[in-house]
Design an enzyme around this catalytic site. Structure first.
Site, PDB file in Angstrom:
ATOM      1  N   SER A 150       0.834  -1.192   0.000  1.00 11.55           N
ATOM      2  CA  SER A 150       0.000   0.000   0.000  1.00 11.55           C
ATOM      3  C   SER A 150       0.874   1.250   0.000  1.00 11.55           C
ATOM      4  O   SER A 150       1.807   1.358   0.803  1.00 11.55           O
ATOM      5  CB  SER A 150      -0.896  -0.002   1.256  1.00 11.55           C
ATOM      6  OG  SER A 150      -1.581   1.214   1.408  1.00 11.55           O
ATOM      7  N   SER A 151       0.600   2.202  -0.878  1.00  7.33           N
ATOM      8  CA  SER A 151       1.309   3.476  -0.945  1.00  7.33           C
ATOM      9  C   SER A 151       2.802   3.229  -1.175  1.00  7.33           C
ATOM     10  O   SER A 151       3.188   2.716  -2.219  1.00  7.33           O
ATOM     11  CB  SER A 151       1.039   4.299   0.317  1.00  7.33           C
ATOM     12  OG  SER A 151       1.485   5.620   0.177  1.00  7.33           O
ATOM     13  N   SER A 152       3.664   3.535  -0.211  1.00 15.35           N
ATOM     14  CA  SER A 152       5.087   3.245  -0.381  1.00 15.35           C
ATOM     15  C   SER A 152       5.311   1.771  -0.684  1.00 15.35           C
ATOM     16  O   SER A 152       6.159   1.406  -1.509  1.00 15.35           O
ATOM     17  CB  SER A 152       5.850   3.636   0.896  1.00 15.35           C
ATOM     18  OG  SER A 152       7.195   3.234   0.824  1.00 15.35           O
ATOM     19  N   HIS A 292      -6.665   8.305  -0.410  1.00 15.14           N
ATOM     20  CA  HIS A 292      -5.444   7.538  -0.152  1.00 15.14           C
ATOM     21  C   HIS A 292      -5.728   6.575   0.996  1.00 15.14           C
ATOM     22  O   HIS A 292      -5.270   6.782   2.133  1.00 15.14           O
ATOM     23  CB  HIS A 292      -4.299   8.493   0.179  1.00 15.14           C
ATOM     24  CG  HIS A 292      -2.940   7.884   0.010  1.00 15.14           C
ATOM     25  ND1 HIS A 292      -2.408   7.576  -1.232  1.00 15.14           N
ATOM     26  CD2 HIS A 292      -2.008   7.507   0.913  1.00 15.14           C
ATOM     27  CE1 HIS A 292      -1.202   7.052  -1.078  1.00 15.14           C
ATOM     28  NE2 HIS A 292      -0.953   6.988   0.220  1.00 15.14           N
TER      29      HIS A 292
END
Length: 440
Positions: A150-152, A292
């Site tokens: 997720s994300s990074s 996000h």
């Protein structure tokens, strides 16, 4: 500047929590998250945690599940559904913890020159060491290794596919960016990043070349790619989903035009890109209105299905290290205390069906099964938020671990994808735990 940096760090911490806001299901077993303190070459200085379910095949699959900035491996374990899915399907989950910073908290290194070279050092080498450890220690299957995050962690997912296509077989990247999007550490923090500034626009050829240059001369099979992004994401702009699509379709030599589009669940718009054999090599989910905050409920299961880890080949031959007996008390709803809303979205020879089961009674329903009959010619190929058996005729949909209770005035959403031969009608009746439901 210090105030701004503190604000950014606080923001990413809250987003990391928000992105993992799925209520965790405690595994019904003696298995637990375990830290491995010595797993091999670790130039990224990372920490490794691993979840090994009690029941698993002799050579289980391996999923590397990576957190967002400001998060941790144990946090992603607690806040996502991968561990409960591992219990159900018998695969191992590795949870790395990033330790490096580029002005935005601890994130996976997708910016440094070392991290962009195969075997160059930093976090990618550490992650491959974790995979090797799991293969040697637990008999993990080298032909069933998958990446997600997720994300990074979603960024690192795509990063690992470029550097180590021979290690990973498929991936699911939530809110990620294409490989080689960041120019360096100074380009990483939001607010001054060219990558996540909302204006990144390269050609498919340029994106594809970046992947091919990461492992020059590689001619083997490329890992299949699943991409997820919320349309209202402003931290990692939604426009980067298209850039990722362009990168990976170019790597596979596919058209930029999807071979199919559908809506497998409300607000989930999916584009699929298949090769000449008909096999889907890239698929992309646009989650309408989501910020996000991915993955949310049901998305991990969809990723595991894309990996192929939820099939009948999962733990049919299991190695059991301990046995737990679980007793489930099923509540039968009273007459007229359930309502079903059913929506079909059909195309050519396929359809998706989204079903909402509402408890209109005054007591909770604990443990449920919904029985309905599919019209002739319809056959379920995949589903979410329930198990379905058989695939045609009279079907029983049973709850999964995270949605077994329907509170009074509460509801659960389930659904499936099916093939059809022309009849796209909905079932005419639904029975919940033996009681007939009204149809909205």
């Amino acid at each position: 500047m210090k105030t701004r940096r503190n604000f950014l760090l606080a923001a990413v911490a809250s987003l990391a929590v928000a992105g993992l806001a799925i209520p965790a299901t405690t595994p019904a077993s003696a298995a637990s998250l375990t830290e491995v303190t010595s797993f091999g070459n670790n130039p990224g200085g990372m920490r490794m945690h691993v979840y090994v379910p009690d029941s698993r095949p002799a050579n289980p699959g391996i999923v590397v599940a990576m957190h967002g900035c400001g998060g941790s491996g144990p946090g992603f374990y607690s806040g996502s559904e991968f561990a409960s899915l591992a219990d159900r399907h018998g695969f191992i989950v590795i949870y790395p913890s990033a330790q490096q910073e580029a002005g935005f908290g601890k994130c996976f290194d997708t910016w440094s020159d070392a991290a962009k070279r195969r075997g160059g050092g930093s976090d990618p080498v550490s992650i491959v060491s974790m995979v090797t450890y799991a293969q040697q220690r637990y008999g993990g299957d080298p032909n069933r290794v998958y990446a997600t995050g997720s994300s990074s962690g979603g960024m690192m997912t795509q990063h690992m596919l470029a550097l180590y296509p021979d290690v990973f077989k498929a991936s699911a990247s939530f809110m990620g960016v294409p490989f080689n999007c960041f120019a360096g550490a100074a380009d990483y923090p939001p607010g001054r990043s060219q990558c996540t500034g909302g204006n990144m626009n390269r050609t498919p050829q340029q994106w594809g070349d970046a992947v091919r240059q990461a492992y020059p001369g590689y001619t083997g099979t490329r890992p299949r790619v699943q991409l997820w992004h919320g349309t209202s994401d402003t931290l990692v702009p939604y426009s980067l989903l298209q850039e990722s699509i362009e990168q990976w379709t170019n790597v596979f030599g596919l058209s930029q035009t999807p071979t199919s589009t559908d809506t497998p669940q409300a607000n989930w718009n999916r584009r699929r890109y298949a090769g000449s054999s008909g096999a889907v090599q890239v698929e992309a989910y646009s989650i309408q209105g989501a910020g996000h905050s991915l993955p949310s409920t049901g998305m991990a299961a969809q990723a595991v299905a894309f990996f192929g880890l939820n099939g009948t080949g999962d733990p049919t031959s299991t190695t059991t290290t301990s046995t737990t007996t679980t007793t489930t008390t099923t509540t039968t709803p009273g007459p007229g205390s359930c309502r079903v809303t059913d929506t079909v979205n059909a195309w050519n020879t396929g359809l998706t069906e989204s079903i909402t089961i509402a408890n209109t009674g005054t007591t909770a329903i604990n443990g449920w099964s919904l029985v309905f009959t599919l019209p002739g010619g319809q056959s379920i190929t995949s589903g979410w938020n329930a198990t379905y058996s058989p695939s045609s005729g009279q079907v029983t949909a049973r709850n999964v671990s995270h949605n077994g209770t329907i509170a009074p005035n509460g509801s659960v959403g389930i659904g499936f994808q099916a093939n059809h031969t022309g009849n796209t009608a909905e079932p005419t009746s639904f029975t919940l735990n033996g009681m007939s439901c009204t149809i909205a």
